[in-house]
Design a protein around this motif. Structure first.
Motif, PDB file in Angstrom:
ATOM      1  N   ARG A   1      -2.197  -3.224   7.463  1.00  0.00           N
ATOM      2  CA  ARG A   1      -2.248  -2.040   6.615  1.00  0.00           C
ATOM      3  C   ARG A   1      -3.661  -1.958   6.047  1.00  0.00           C
ATOM      4  NH1 ARG A   1       3.910  -2.173   4.105  1.00  0.00           N
ATOM      5  NH2 ARG A   1       4.895  -2.363   6.154  1.00  0.00           N
ATOM      6  N   LEU A   2      -4.410  -1.029   6.580  1.00  0.00           N
ATOM      7  CA  LEU A   2      -5.848  -1.001   6.361  1.00  0.00           C
ATOM      8  C   LEU A   2      -6.294   0.236   5.590  1.00  0.00           C
ATOM      9  CD1 LEU A   2      -6.985  -2.025   9.969  1.00  0.00           C
ATOM     10  CD2 LEU A   2      -6.401  -3.523   8.053  1.00  0.00           C
TER      11      LEU A   2
ATOM     12  N   ASN B   1       0.828  -1.200   0.000  1.00  0.00           N
ATOM     13  CA  ASN B   1       0.000   0.000   0.000  1.00  0.00           C
ATOM     14  C   ASN B   1       0.860   1.247   0.000  1.00  0.00           C
ATOM     15  OD1 ASN B   1       0.809   0.686   2.562  1.00  0.00           O
ATOM     16  ND2 ASN B   1      -1.203   0.569   3.475  1.00  0.00           N
ATOM     17  N   GLU B   2       0.255   2.382   0.253  1.00  0.00           N
ATOM     18  CA  GLU B   2       0.943   3.658   0.145  1.00  0.00           C
ATOM     19  C   GLU B   2       2.188   3.727   1.000  1.00  0.00           C
ATOM     20  OE1 GLU B   2      -1.474   6.858   1.316  1.00  0.00           O
ATOM     21  OE2 GLU B   2      -0.003   8.389   0.894  1.00  0.00           O
ATOM     22  N   PHE B   3       2.213   2.964   2.090  1.00  0.00           N
ATOM     23  CA  PHE B   3       3.300   3.098   3.040  1.00  0.00           C
ATOM     24  C   PHE B   3       4.384   2.058   2.832  1.00  0.00           C
ATOM     25  CE2 PHE B   3       0.643   6.096   4.794  1.00  0.00           C
ATOM     26  CZ  PHE B   3      -0.600   5.566   4.985  1.00  0.00           C
ATOM     27  N   CYS B   4       4.247   1.221   1.784  1.00  0.00           N
ATOM     28  CA  CYS B   4       5.213   0.168   1.548  1.00  0.00           C
ATOM     29  C   CYS B   4       6.399   0.677   0.756  1.00  0.00           C
ATOM     30  CB  CYS B   4       4.585  -0.979   0.784  1.00  0.00           C
ATOM     31  SG  CYS B   4       3.401  -1.883   1.733  1.00  0.00           S
ATOM     32  N   ILE B   5       7.532   0.050   0.998  1.00  0.00           N
ATOM     33  CA  ILE B   5       8.701   0.271   0.168  1.00  0.00           C
ATOM     34  C   ILE B   5       9.013  -1.031  -0.537  1.00  0.00           C
ATOM     35  CG2 ILE B   5       9.636   2.058   1.674  1.00  0.00           C
ATOM     36  CD1 ILE B   5      11.481  -0.007   2.887  1.00  0.00           C
ATOM     37  N   GLU B   6       9.986  -1.019  -1.398  1.00  0.00           N
ATOM     38  CA  GLU B   6      10.340  -2.227  -2.120  1.00  0.00           C
ATOM     39  C   GLU B   6      10.657  -3.338  -1.136  1.00  0.00           C
ATOM     40  OE1 GLU B   6      10.187  -3.895  -5.693  1.00  0.00           O
ATOM     41  OE2 GLU B   6      10.069  -1.740  -5.366  1.00  0.00           O
TER      42      GLU B   6
ATOM     43  N   THR C   1       1.802   3.653  12.599  1.00  0.00           N
ATOM     44  CA  THR C   1       3.057   4.100  12.015  1.00  0.00           C
ATOM     45  C   THR C   1       2.881   5.061  10.848  1.00  0.00           C
ATOM     46  OG1 THR C   1       3.131   2.117  10.604  1.00  0.00           O
ATOM     47  CG2 THR C   1       4.271   2.013  12.726  1.00  0.00           C
ATOM     48  N   GLU C   2       1.770   4.985  10.134  1.00  0.00           N
ATOM     49  CA  GLU C   2       1.493   5.886   9.014  1.00  0.00           C
ATOM     50  C   GLU C   2      -0.020   6.062   8.886  1.00  0.00           C
ATOM     51  OE1 GLU C   2       3.624   7.437   7.140  1.00  0.00           O
ATOM     52  OE2 GLU C   2       5.520   6.367   7.459  1.00  0.00           O
TER      53      GLU C   2
ATOM     54  N   THR D   1     -12.487  11.303  -0.027  1.00  0.00           N
ATOM     55  CA  THR D   1     -13.783  10.647   0.157  1.00  0.00           C
ATOM     56  C   THR D   1     -13.964  10.091   1.568  1.00  0.00           C
ATOM     57  OG1 THR D   1     -12.920   8.535  -0.664  1.00  0.00           O
ATOM     58  CG2 THR D   1     -13.901  10.029  -2.290  1.00  0.00           C
ATOM     59  N   GLY D   2     -12.989  10.366   2.444  1.00  0.00           N
ATOM     60  CA  GLY D   2     -13.122   9.946   3.842  1.00  0.00           C
ATOM     61  C   GLY D   2     -12.566   8.581   4.158  1.00  0.00           C
ATOM     62  N   VAL D   3     -11.822   7.963   3.248  1.00  0.00           N
ATOM     63  CA  VAL D   3     -11.181   6.684   3.535  1.00  0.00           C
ATOM     64  C   VAL D   3      -9.922   6.936   4.363  1.00  0.00           C
ATOM     65  CG1 VAL D   3     -10.099   4.625   2.563  1.00  0.00           C
ATOM     66  CG2 VAL D   3     -12.048   5.683   1.399  1.00  0.00           C
ATOM     67  N   ILE D   4      -9.815   6.254   5.492  1.00  0.00           N
ATOM     68  CA  ILE D   4      -8.635   6.356   6.346  1.00  0.00           C
ATOM     69  C   ILE D   4      -7.672   5.244   5.953  1.00  0.00           C
ATOM     70  CG2 ILE D   4      -7.753   6.286   8.698  1.00  0.00           C
ATOM     71  CD1 ILE D   4     -10.578   7.142   9.615  1.00  0.00           C
ATOM     72  N   ILE D   5      -6.487   5.621   5.511  1.00  0.00           N
ATOM     73  CA  ILE D   5      -5.467   4.640   5.146  1.00  0.00           C
ATOM     74  C   ILE D   5      -4.447   4.626   6.269  1.00  0.00           C
ATOM     75  CG2 ILE D   5      -3.767   3.949   3.433  1.00  0.00           C
ATOM     76  CD1 ILE D   5      -5.356   5.585   1.379  1.00  0.00           C
ATOM     77  N   ALA D   6      -4.329   3.501   6.972  1.00  0.00           N
ATOM     78  CA  ALA D   6      -3.523   3.456   8.189  1.00  0.00           C
ATOM     79  C   ALA D   6      -2.690   2.182   8.255  1.00  0.00           C
ATOM     80  CB  ALA D   6      -4.427   3.542   9.417  1.00  0.00           C
ATOM     81  N   SER D   7      -1.489   2.336   8.782  1.00  0.00           N
ATOM     82  CA  SER D   7      -0.577   1.219   8.949  1.00  0.00           C
ATOM     83  C   SER D   7      -0.277   1.034  10.432  1.00  0.00           C
ATOM     84  CB  SER D   7       0.721   1.482   8.174  1.00  0.00           C
ATOM     85  OG  SER D   7       1.622   0.404   8.296  1.00  0.00           O
TER      86      SER D   7
END
Length: 217
Positions: free
Chosen positions: A163-164, A10-15, A190-191, A197-203
């Motif tokens: 990671r939600l 997801n958005e918070f991932c690295i390689e 952690t992130e 649109t109100g979606v919470i992206i959380a790690s």
């Protein structure tokens, strides 16, 4: 039979890196009441009479789409059989959208299936096989979909990170991320980010046991 590999980021991932002990990371799209069933489309999973398949699409935006784009990087996956069946029928025909999906290793926990024509598919038979995989050298392992598998992993405290993408919806019925058998655990955020649109992206990272006390003291 071919061997398997697969992972989502997801958005918070690295390689992904190869580690002496792998982390198990759950990636999930959920509603406010924890439903994770059939986020991708109306026909994805109608089991149990589920009528809301495809609930993610109306809530996507530029931020959300960027996260999804990063999730398509090559990785290793751990999947339940039902999720694997869905992927196996869909992704080999849509490689242009997900470059590298066939090359990733897809580990599948199943008592009924032993092989697949989809390359890089490996079948596991037991929790002990998962523990052995987690303790092996390689990239971190990502879990997508697979509600029953996630419940098994939570019951045995085998999940290192969550990671939600938490959507502003209440669906009531449907397969849920957590059940009553989950081992109590504390998590560290952690992130985080919120889409238009109100979606919470959380790690969240595993952070020991649950502490208790008196509020306000």
């Amino acid at each position: 039979m071919h061997s398997t590999k697969t992972i989502f980021l997801n958005e918070f991932c690295i390689e992904p890196k190869k580690n002496a002990m792998r982390k198990i990371i759950v990636f999930s799209m959920i509603t406010l009441d924890g439903v994770m069933q059939a986020p991708g489309g109306p026909e994805e999973d109608t089991s149990g009479g589920f009528k809301f398949g495809g609930w993610v699409a109306p809530l996507s935006d530029e931020i959300y789409d960027k996260v999804v784009e990063q999730e398509l990087r090559p990785a290793d996956y751990l999947l339940g059989r039902r999720t694997f069946d869905i992927w196996e029928a869909y992704w080999p025909k849509h490689k242009a959208f997900w470059p590298g999906i066939s090359e990733g290793t897809k580990y599948v926990l199943s008592r009924t299936r032993k092989e697949s024509d989809w390359e890089n598919s490996v079948f596991l038979e037991s929790l002990a096989d998962i523990e052995k995989l987690k303790n092996s050298e390689g990239r971190d392992i990502q879990v997508w979909g697979s509600s029953e598998l996630i419940h098994l992993l939570l019951k045995h405290d085998l999940i290192d990170e969550l990671r939600l993408k938490i959507h502003p919806l209440i669906l009531g019925k449907g397969k849920k991320l957590f059940d009553e058998y989950s081992v109590p655990a504390a998590l560290t955020l952690t992130e985080t980010t919120v889409t238009s649109t109100g979606v919470i992206i959380a790690s969240y990272k595993r952070a020991g046991g649950v502490e208790t006390g008196y509020a306000g003291v």
